[in-house]
Design a protein around this motif. Structure first.
Motif, PDB file in Angstrom:
ATOM      1  N   LEU A 514      19.922 -28.233 -43.106  1.00  0.00           N
ATOM      2  CA  LEU A 514      19.761 -28.584 -41.707  1.00  0.00           C
ATOM      3  C   LEU A 514      20.477 -27.535 -40.860  1.00  0.00           C
ATOM      4  O   LEU A 514      21.707 -27.504 -40.790  1.00  0.00           O
ATOM      5  CB  LEU A 514      20.325 -29.980 -41.442  1.00  0.00           C
ATOM      6  CG  LEU A 514      19.637 -31.116 -42.204  1.00  0.00           C
ATOM      7  CD1 LEU A 514      20.348 -32.432 -41.930  1.00  0.00           C
ATOM      8  CD2 LEU A 514      18.166 -31.205 -41.807  1.00  0.00           C
ATOM      9  N   THR A 515      19.729 -26.654 -40.273  1.00  0.00           N
ATOM     10  CA  THR A 515      20.307 -25.612 -39.415  1.00  0.00           C
ATOM     11  C   THR A 515      19.897 -25.859 -37.980  1.00  0.00           C
ATOM     12  O   THR A 515      18.786 -26.322 -37.708  1.00  0.00           O
ATOM     13  CB  THR A 515      19.821 -24.217 -39.855  1.00  0.00           C
ATOM     14  OG1 THR A 515      18.388 -24.184 -39.787  1.00  0.00           O
ATOM     15  CG2 THR A 515      20.266 -23.915 -41.277  1.00  0.00           C
ATOM     16  N   GLN A 516      20.794 -25.533 -37.076  1.00  0.00           N
ATOM     17  CA  GLN A 516      20.504 -25.710 -35.663  1.00  0.00           C
ATOM     18  C   GLN A 516      19.608 -24.576 -35.157  1.00  0.00           C
ATOM     19  O   GLN A 516      19.586 -23.478 -35.731  1.00  0.00           O
ATOM     20  CB  GLN A 516      21.810 -25.724 -34.860  1.00  0.00           C
ATOM     21  CG  GLN A 516      22.716 -26.898 -35.217  1.00  0.00           C
ATOM     22  CD  GLN A 516      23.981 -26.875 -34.401  1.00  0.00           C
ATOM     23  OE1 GLN A 516      24.234 -25.922 -33.663  1.00  0.00           O
ATOM     24  NE2 GLN A 516      24.779 -27.913 -34.520  1.00  0.00           N
ATOM     25  N   ASP A 517      18.845 -24.881 -34.159  1.00  0.00           N
ATOM     26  CA  ASP A 517      17.981 -23.861 -33.567  1.00  0.00           C
ATOM     27  C   ASP A 517      18.842 -22.759 -32.929  1.00  0.00           C
ATOM     28  O   ASP A 517      19.835 -23.035 -32.245  1.00  0.00           O
ATOM     29  CB  ASP A 517      17.064 -24.490 -32.518  1.00  0.00           C
ATOM     30  CG  ASP A 517      16.089 -25.464 -33.155  1.00  0.00           C
ATOM     31  OD1 ASP A 517      15.803 -25.291 -34.356  1.00  0.00           O
ATOM     32  OD2 ASP A 517      15.629 -26.388 -32.463  1.00  0.00           O
ATOM     33  N   TYR A 518      18.439 -21.538 -33.146  1.00  0.00           N
ATOM     34  CA  TYR A 518      19.186 -20.386 -32.633  1.00  0.00           C
ATOM     35  C   TYR A 518      18.624 -20.016 -31.258  1.00  0.00           C
ATOM     36  O   TYR A 518      17.438 -19.692 -31.123  1.00  0.00           O
ATOM     37  CB  TYR A 518      19.049 -19.206 -33.600  1.00  0.00           C
ATOM     38  CG  TYR A 518      19.764 -17.968 -33.139  1.00  0.00           C
ATOM     39  CD1 TYR A 518      21.149 -17.950 -32.988  1.00  0.00           C
ATOM     40  CD2 TYR A 518      19.052 -16.803 -32.838  1.00  0.00           C
ATOM     41  CE1 TYR A 518      21.808 -16.822 -32.564  1.00  0.00           C
ATOM     42  CE2 TYR A 518      19.703 -15.666 -32.418  1.00  0.00           C
ATOM     43  CZ  TYR A 518      21.080 -15.680 -32.277  1.00  0.00           C
ATOM     44  OH  TYR A 518      21.730 -14.547 -31.852  1.00  0.00           O
ATOM     45  N   ILE A 519      19.466 -20.101 -30.263  1.00  0.00           N
ATOM     46  CA  ILE A 519      19.062 -19.788 -28.898  1.00  0.00           C
ATOM     47  C   ILE A 519      19.672 -18.439 -28.518  1.00  0.00           C
ATOM     48  O   ILE A 519      20.885 -18.252 -28.572  1.00  0.00           O
ATOM     49  CB  ILE A 519      19.526 -20.883 -27.915  1.00  0.00           C
ATOM     50  CG1 ILE A 519      18.953 -22.246 -28.342  1.00  0.00           C
ATOM     51  CG2 ILE A 519      19.107 -20.532 -26.502  1.00  0.00           C
ATOM     52  CD1 ILE A 519      19.460 -23.395 -27.508  1.00  0.00           C
ATOM     53  N   ILE A 520      18.815 -17.517 -28.131  1.00  0.00           N
ATOM     54  CA  ILE A 520      19.272 -16.163 -27.775  1.00  0.00           C
ATOM     55  C   ILE A 520      19.694 -16.153 -26.304  1.00  0.00           C
ATOM     56  O   ILE A 520      18.888 -16.430 -25.409  1.00  0.00           O
ATOM     57  CB  ILE A 520      18.161 -15.137 -28.023  1.00  0.00           C
ATOM     58  CG1 ILE A 520      17.768 -15.157 -29.515  1.00  0.00           C
ATOM     59  CG2 ILE A 520      18.611 -13.753 -27.606  1.00  0.00           C
ATOM     60  CD1 ILE A 520      16.603 -14.273 -29.839  1.00  0.00           C
ATOM     61  N   THR A 521      20.977 -15.854 -26.067  1.00  0.00           N
ATOM     62  CA  THR A 521      21.513 -15.762 -24.690  1.00  0.00           C
ATOM     63  C   THR A 521      22.254 -14.431 -24.565  1.00  0.00           C
ATOM     64  O   THR A 521      23.473 -14.356 -24.800  1.00  0.00           O
ATOM     65  CB  THR A 521      22.451 -16.936 -24.410  1.00  0.00           C
ATOM     66  OG1 THR A 521      23.453 -16.964 -25.434  1.00  0.00           O
ATOM     67  CG2 THR A 521      21.694 -18.249 -24.412  1.00  0.00           C
ATOM     68  N   PRO A 522      21.576 -13.362 -24.209  1.00  0.00           N
ATOM     69  CA  PRO A 522      22.223 -12.037 -24.217  1.00  0.00           C
ATOM     70  C   PRO A 522      23.304 -11.871 -23.159  1.00  0.00           C
ATOM     71  O   PRO A 522      24.240 -11.095 -23.334  1.00  0.00           O
ATOM     72  CB  PRO A 522      21.050 -11.090 -23.993  1.00  0.00           C
ATOM     73  CG  PRO A 522      20.025 -11.910 -23.298  1.00  0.00           C
ATOM     74  CD  PRO A 522      20.159 -13.294 -23.822  1.00  0.00           C
ATOM     75  N   HIS A 523      23.202 -12.547 -22.018  1.00  0.00           N
ATOM     76  CA  HIS A 523      24.157 -12.350 -20.929  1.00  0.00           C
ATOM     77  C   HIS A 523      25.223 -13.439 -20.876  1.00  0.00           C
ATOM     78  O   HIS A 523      25.928 -13.556 -19.873  1.00  0.00           O
ATOM     79  CB  HIS A 523      23.419 -12.301 -19.588  1.00  0.00           C
ATOM     80  CG  HIS A 523      22.385 -11.201 -19.540  1.00  0.00           C
ATOM     81  ND1 HIS A 523      22.734  -9.859 -19.539  1.00  0.00           N
ATOM     82  CD2 HIS A 523      21.030 -11.259 -19.506  1.00  0.00           C
ATOM     83  CE1 HIS A 523      21.634  -9.122 -19.493  1.00  0.00           C
ATOM     84  NE2 HIS A 523      20.576  -9.946 -19.476  1.00  0.00           N
TER      85      HIS A 523
END
Length: 643
Positions: A514-523
């Motif tokens: 069970l892995t959490q969704d990876y959200i890309i937040t560059p700033h």
């Protein structure tokens, strides 16, 4: 006298009124109403019928007198049919011809014209082209008829053995097979106490059972059978109580156990010894039959688990009790047959349980177990598989001698099967072998001649159970090495094994995390930025090192304990005392010396008892010890101690 439907009555109604038409602003009321003369219609119909009858009579006379060929008779019949149908096509009367100028479509009758009566005997399809010669047949029809005749003449071609699948039940003998009436589910049972459920529609090419259970704990499974409706399963095992399960394996009913201390088994409520066989009633879905080593054959009702429904007691020629080893109903359920250990086959009427209706004393060798009894589909023949390595067929109307028999068929198991083919022309049974002596075979015998017409090499073990399902046209076989084989033909068979062999084998699922969704937040700020997502393997390795995610067990606590956890030796007084006693190195083999070791210290520095009673207790006075010389001189002889 004119009829009410004639034209004279309808004329004033249909004529327009000029004043009313001028007032309303139209020129007329439309078309004139149609009128019919029923007398003329009846007369026309009668003439048509008379003419048709006369033509039919003339045709029959010509056929009888001239005996024309079939081609001439067909052409004449077509001409007469066309001629007779012409006058019947104009059914309206002549009075309606006056309305032809108004609307020609109203004159046509509704629906097709009735065919002449003579044409009902002939074909309704119109023959296109010249008439066919007598005895003509299409080539395709000839091939189909020839193939059908060959199959009817040679029943071996109906055996579905071109393909097979193997179901792995276990490592021990498969002693029970059951297939529901629709052919959707198969159940197998064996000496390993397991009952496995196989669903042909739900299985794939891996051929795995979807359920396995042990309904009778540590008792061998001897018989499994679905009811006539397929909703419940009868389980007969090595104990004295038969069980009824539903389609999913959940218990529905368990037979009651009888009192083994009663002599007359008819007075007990159930069986008192090991069961041997059982089957369902073919018509009544709530009734089933069991036989036991207590010498009785009993009928039961699913809705009543407190007592049996009826008792049948087989007897020897001398009137003694004999053990039934197999039992069955006939096809309509009116007769009950049992094969006994004295070699006899006894048949009762279901409603009369005292005397047998048919009886054969010397059916098989005395002292052997008749492993199977089965009735043919037409209900006139009974096949028996004996423990004396024979297979016999009987006519129950002449039950003294068998119609046919064959010997030399080894049988090592008390539940070796035999069954009829769906067309009642073949009789099937299996043979037993010793380990390393070849392969077990499935033998097919002609019912009329009892000659072996076909055989199948199944496996290198004994063939115990065989089942030929009439709807699927597939053969199920149970073997001595834990296999259940299904033989089928892609053309002759229906559904069953054909459904699961075409499904590809499902891939085994890998370990899921069970892995959490990876959200890309560059700033995002560094404190809110999520780490870069790793691959599944690396994530598993990282989680393995984390004691919280891997659920690492806590190590034992050394010492007295902390954080509410007890130490290695516990925190109670008893554990403390035990620990100190175990660690004490002093030798207390002489308890008196161990106590006197503290006597000097207690006398010099009393702590427990002496200080409390020092003021109230008198001075201790001890007896004086006299020497041995004084004792011998002063005391009389009778007081002196004897040495």
């Amino acid at each position: 006298m004119e009829q009410p439907g004639t034209e004279a009555d309808a004329e004033p109604v249909a004529g327009p009124d000029p004043e009313l038409a001028a007032t309303m602003g139209f020129s007329g009321f439309g078309k004139k109403a149609r009128t019919f003369d029923f007398n003329a219609m009846f007369e026309q119909t009668r003439r048509t019928a008379v003419e048709r009858s006369r033509r039919m009579l003339e045709e029959r006379e010509k056929k009888a007198a001239q005996k024309e060929t079939e081609s001439g008779s067909q052409s004449e019949g077509l001409d007469s049919r066309a001629a007779s149908s012409r006058p019947a096509a104009r059914t309206p009367s002549s009075n309606s011809a006056s309305s032809e100028s108004d609307d020609s479509s109203d004159e046509e009758p509704i629906g097709p014209s009735l065919p002449p009566q003579g044409s009902l005997e002939e074909s309704d399809d119109e023959i296109i082209g010249p008439p066919l010669p007598p005895g003509y047949k299409d080539s395709d029809d000839e091939e189909e008829e020839d193939s059908m005749q060959e199959e009817e003449e040679d029943p071996v071609k109906k055996i579905p053995d071109s393909h097979e699948i193997t179901l792995h039940h276990g490592t021990k003998t498969v002693t029970a097979l059951g297939l529901d009436p629709s052919g959707a589910r198969l159940i197998t049972g064996g000496y390993d106490y397991d009952v496995r459920f196989w669903d042909f529609a739900g299985m794939d090419a891996s051929l795995q059972a979807f359920r396995s259970l042990q309904p009778c704990e540590c008792h061998q499974i001897k018989s499994l059978q679905y009811s006539s409706t397929g909703d419940v399963i009868l389980v007969v095992s090595g104990n004295s109580q038969a069980k009824v399960l539903d389609r999913d394996g959940f218990p529905v009913m368990e037979c009651v156990k009888g009192d083994q201390y009663i002599v007359d088994m008819a007075n007990t409520k159930g069986h008192t010894a090991m069961l041997n066989s059982g089957c369902w009633h073919p018509k009544i879905k709530e009734e089933f039959l069991t036989c036991s080593n207590d010498g009785t054959v009993r009928t039961w009702d699913v809705n009543n688990d407190k007592k049996h429904k009826g008792v049948f007691k087989p007897r020897t020629a001398q009137g003694k009790r004999v053990i039934p080893t197999s039992c069955t109903y006939n096809r309509d359920g009116k007769l009950i047959a049992a094969g006994c250990q004295d070699g006899s086959i006894q048949i009762w009427d279901r409603n009369m349980n005292v005397h047998t209706k048919f009886h054969c004393r010397q059916a098989h060798a005395p002292g052997t177990d008749t492993s199977c009894l089965t009735f043919s589909y037409d209900g006139t023949a009974l096949a028996s598989r004996g423990g004396d390595d024979t297979l016999k067929i009987w006519d129950i109307r002449q039950f003294k001698t068998p119609l046919n028999s064959v010997a030399g068929l080894p049988s090592f198991f008390p539940m070796t099967d035999c069954c009829f083919s769906p067309d009642d022309k073949l009789l099937v049974t299996g043979t037993s072998i010793k380990k390393g002596d070849g392969s077990g075979k499935l033998l097919f015998f002609n019912r009329e001649t009892f000659k072996k017409v076909y055989e199948i090499d199944v496996t290198d073990a004994s063939v115990v159970r065989c089942l030929w399902h009439p709807k699927l046209n597939q053969i199920m076989v149970g073997t001595g090495n834990g296999l259940a084989k299904v033989y089928y033909d892609p053309i002759k068979s229906q559904r069953g094994a054909k459904l699961c062999v075409v499904k590809t084998k499902r891939k085994e699922r890998q370990a899921e995390t069970l892995t959490q969704d990876y959200i890309i937040t560059p700033h995002a700020l560094p404190m809110f930025r999520e780490p870069r997502q790793r691959s599944t393997r690396k994530q598993l390795e990282k989680d393995r090192l984390d004691p919280m995610k891997s659920h690492k067990p806590e190590p034992p606590v050394a010492g007295p304990g902390r954080g509410g956890r007890v130490g290695t030796h516990g925190g109670t007084l008893s554990s403390y005392i035990v620990k100190n006693i175990a660690l004490d190195k002093t030798d207390d083999s002489n308890p008196r010396e161990a106590i006197l070791r503290h006597a000097k210290e207690a006398e010099e520095n009393p702590y427990w008892v002496a200080p409390a009673y020092s003021k109230t207790q008198p001075k201790a006075v001890f007896a004086e010890v006299e020497s041995d010389e004084d004792e011998t001189d002063d005391k009389p002889e009778w007081k002196k101690r004897k040495i």
